[in-house]
Design an enzyme around this catalytic site. Structure first.
Site, PDB file in Angstrom:
ATOM      1  N   ARG A 104      -8.264  15.304  -1.353  1.00 37.28           N
ATOM      2  CA  ARG A 104      -8.403  16.160  -1.605  1.00 37.28           C
ATOM      3  C   ARG A 104      -8.241  18.014  -1.690  1.00 37.28           C
ATOM      4  O   ARG A 104      -7.418  17.733  -0.582  1.00 37.28           O
ATOM      5  CB  ARG A 104      -9.745  17.026  -0.243  1.00 37.28           C
ATOM      6  CG  ARG A 104     -10.921  15.330  -0.158  1.00 37.28           C
ATOM      7  CD  ARG A 104     -12.128  16.278   0.872  1.00 37.28           C
ATOM      8  NE  ARG A 104     -11.306  16.327   1.844  1.00 37.28           N
ATOM      9  CZ  ARG A 104     -12.269  17.322   2.990  1.00 37.28           C
ATOM     10  NH1 ARG A 104     -13.805  17.275   3.055  1.00 37.28           N
ATOM     11  NH2 ARG A 104     -11.698  17.574   4.160  1.00 37.28           N
ATOM     12  N   THR A 108     -11.091  23.123  -3.160  1.00 36.48           N
ATOM     13  CA  THR A 108     -11.936  22.570  -4.329  1.00 36.48           C
ATOM     14  C   THR A 108     -12.700  21.686  -3.448  1.00 36.48           C
ATOM     15  O   THR A 108     -13.801  21.621  -3.553  1.00 36.48           O
ATOM     16  CB  THR A 108     -12.272  22.828  -5.404  1.00 36.48           C
ATOM     17  OG1 THR A 108     -11.068  21.549  -4.987  1.00 36.48           O
ATOM     18  CG2 THR A 108     -11.604  23.158  -6.753  1.00 36.48           C
ATOM     19  N   ASP A 200      -7.928  15.202  11.460  1.00 35.76           N
ATOM     20  CA  ASP A 200      -7.520  14.708   9.750  1.00 35.76           C
ATOM     21  C   ASP A 200      -6.656  13.468   9.908  1.00 35.76           C
ATOM     22  O   ASP A 200      -6.109  12.875  11.162  1.00 35.76           O
ATOM     23  CB  ASP A 200      -6.437  15.388   9.445  1.00 35.76           C
ATOM     24  CG  ASP A 200      -6.204  15.113   7.448  1.00 35.76           C
ATOM     25  OD1 ASP A 200      -5.844  14.134   7.500  1.00 35.76           O
ATOM     26  OD2 ASP A 200      -6.285  15.925   7.539  1.00 35.76           O
ATOM     27  N   ASP A 203      -3.131  11.705   9.168  1.00 40.57           N
ATOM     28  CA  ASP A 203      -2.428  12.696   9.748  1.00 40.57           C
ATOM     29  C   ASP A 203      -1.814  12.114  10.995  1.00 40.57           C
ATOM     30  O   ASP A 203      -1.393  12.189  11.693  1.00 40.57           O
ATOM     31  CB  ASP A 203      -2.164  14.316  10.408  1.00 40.57           C
ATOM     32  CG  ASP A 203      -2.094  15.047   8.771  1.00 40.57           C
ATOM     33  OD1 ASP A 203      -1.628  14.837   7.853  1.00 40.57           O
ATOM     34  OD2 ASP A 203      -2.668  16.256   8.539  1.00 40.57           O
TER      35      ASP A 203
HETATM   36  C1  PRP Z   1      -9.439  12.258   3.939  1.00 39.86           C
HETATM   37  C2  PRP Z   1     -10.584  10.847   3.876  1.00 39.86           C
HETATM   38  C3  PRP Z   1     -11.065  10.812   3.164  1.00 39.86           C
HETATM   39  C4  PRP Z   1     -11.407  12.246   2.937  1.00 39.86           C
HETATM   40  C5  PRP Z   1     -12.906  12.337   2.842  1.00 39.86           C
HETATM   41  O1  PRP Z   1      -8.225  11.451   2.934  1.00 39.86           O
HETATM   42  O2  PRP Z   1      -9.544   9.748   4.462  1.00 39.86           O
HETATM   43  O3  PRP Z   1     -10.598   9.964   1.949  1.00 39.86           O
HETATM   44  O4  PRP Z   1     -10.424  12.366   3.477  1.00 39.86           O
HETATM   45  O5  PRP Z   1     -13.275  13.326   2.526  1.00 39.86           O
HETATM   46  P1  PRP Z   1     -14.411  13.584   0.732  1.00 39.86           P
HETATM   47  O6  PRP Z   1     -15.244  12.802   1.841  1.00 39.86           O
HETATM   48  O7  PRP Z   1     -14.844  15.252   1.808  1.00 39.86           O
HETATM   49  O8  PRP Z   1     -14.069  12.967   0.170  1.00 39.86           O
HETATM   50  P2  PRP Z   1      -7.239  13.591   2.011  1.00 39.86           P
HETATM   51  O9  PRP Z   1      -7.988  13.589   1.042  1.00 39.86           O
HETATM   52  O10 PRP Z   1      -6.992  14.542   3.944  1.00 39.86           O
HETATM   53  O11 PRP Z   1      -6.186  12.366   2.521  1.00 39.86           O
HETATM   54  P3  PRP Z   1      -4.922  11.642   3.452  1.00 39.86           P
HETATM   55  O12 PRP Z   1      -5.998  10.337   3.482  1.00 39.86           O
HETATM   56  O13 PRP Z   1      -4.215  11.197   2.152  1.00 39.86           O
HETATM   57  O14 PRP Z   1      -3.857  12.413   4.767  1.00 39.86           O
HETATM   58  N1  URA Z   2     -11.217  13.449   6.214  1.00 42.37           N
HETATM   59  C1  URA Z   2     -10.700  13.654   7.452  1.00 42.37           C
HETATM   60  O1  URA Z   2      -9.500  13.244   7.270  1.00 42.37           O
HETATM   61  N2  URA Z   2     -11.573  14.586   8.342  1.00 42.37           N
HETATM   62  C2  URA Z   2     -12.068  14.727   8.530  1.00 42.37           C
HETATM   63  O2  URA Z   2     -13.155  15.412   8.876  1.00 42.37           O
HETATM   64  C3  URA Z   2     -12.766  15.103   7.127  1.00 42.37           C
HETATM   65  C4  URA Z   2     -11.981  14.787   6.086  1.00 42.37           C
END
Ligand code: PRP
Ligand code: URA
Length: 209
Positions: A104, A108, A200, A203
């Site tokens: 994400r 945005t 997160d 993380d």
């Molecule tokens: C997180 C999560 C989803 C997304 C959800 O990933 O694992 O993929 O956010 O958010 P949304 O419904 O608003 O799209 P992130 O973008 O943090 O990436 P990562 O898994 O690489 O940490």
């Molecule tokens: N992605 C995450 O990992 N946690 C949240 O709360 C939202 C998006």
């Protein structure tokens, strides 16, 4: 909503509560994500079809039931979805695994694609898209777009925690898919994080930050 299944099994709820705690470390977090996924997968596959087959036991021939129908593919949304893959494979070891890389944009909140590798002949498989978090729904909707573009037509989405906003957006973008979640939380905050959520997920699984 009939396209949404929220699991009320006490073990799932208990394990999600531990997952949320700030003091839960990376190792325990990873283990819990896998266990919760396995429990949710077990519950969600109650509708798999069976067929009668003839087998021979050490005592006699008999007819019994075995799985019929389509084979499965599991598709994690990277990174955090990786934590759920083994939970599905523990139950369905023959499933093929695809990967969709999305992150994400922090400003945005729009999903940005960086990787997509999916099993061949997706139209012949039940596809299980997994990601622990459904926040705005942008990542899940984009991942399912890719899968449909490559022929997937029987798709389920499974997450551990969902925001109401994400469920609404994903149901609107893809009304044909079934959404499974462990818990529906209260809301998103101004940074697009789920409240109360668990922080997160990527993380916490991988120990970054
Ligand atoms: C997180 C999560 C989803 C997304 C959800 O990933 O694992 O993929 O956010 O958010 P949304 O419904 O608003 O799209 P992130 O973008 O943090 O990436 P990562 O898994 O690489 O940490
Ligand atoms: N992605 C995450 O990992 N946690 C949240 O709360 C939202 C998006």
């Amino acid at each position: 909503m009939k396209n949404v299944t929220v699991f009320d099994h006490p073990l799932i709820q208990h394990k999600i509560s531990i997952l949320r705690k700030i003091e839960t470390g990376n190792k325990e977090f990873r283990e819990l994500v896998e266990e919760i996924t396995m429990l949710m997968c077990y519950e969600s596959l109650r509708d798999l079809s069976l067929e009668e087959v003839e087998i021979t036991t050490p005592i006699t021939k008999t007819t019994t039931k075995m799985l019929a129908g389509r084979k499965m593919a599991v598709v994690p949304i990277l990174r955090a979805g990786l934590g759920m893959v083994n939970g599905v494979l523990n139950l369905v070891p023959a499933a093929k695994v695809g990967h969709i890389g999305l992150y994400r944009d922090e400003e945005t909140l729009e999903p940005q694609e960086y990787y997509c590798k999916l099993p061949a002949n997706l139209e012949t498989r039940d596809v299980f898209v997994v990601d622990p978090m459904l926040a705005t729904g942008g990542s899940a909707a984009a991942a399912i777009d890719f899968i449909k573009q490559r022929g997937g037509d029987n798709i389920r989405f499974m997450c551990i925690i969902a925001a109401p906003e994400g469920i609404e957006a994903l149901s609107k973008a893809h009304p044909d898919i079934q959404i499974y979640c462990g818990h529906v939380d209260e809301k998103l905050n101004e940074h697009g994080y789920i409240v109360p959520g668990l922080g997160d997920a990527g993380d916490r699984i991988f120990g970054t930050k």
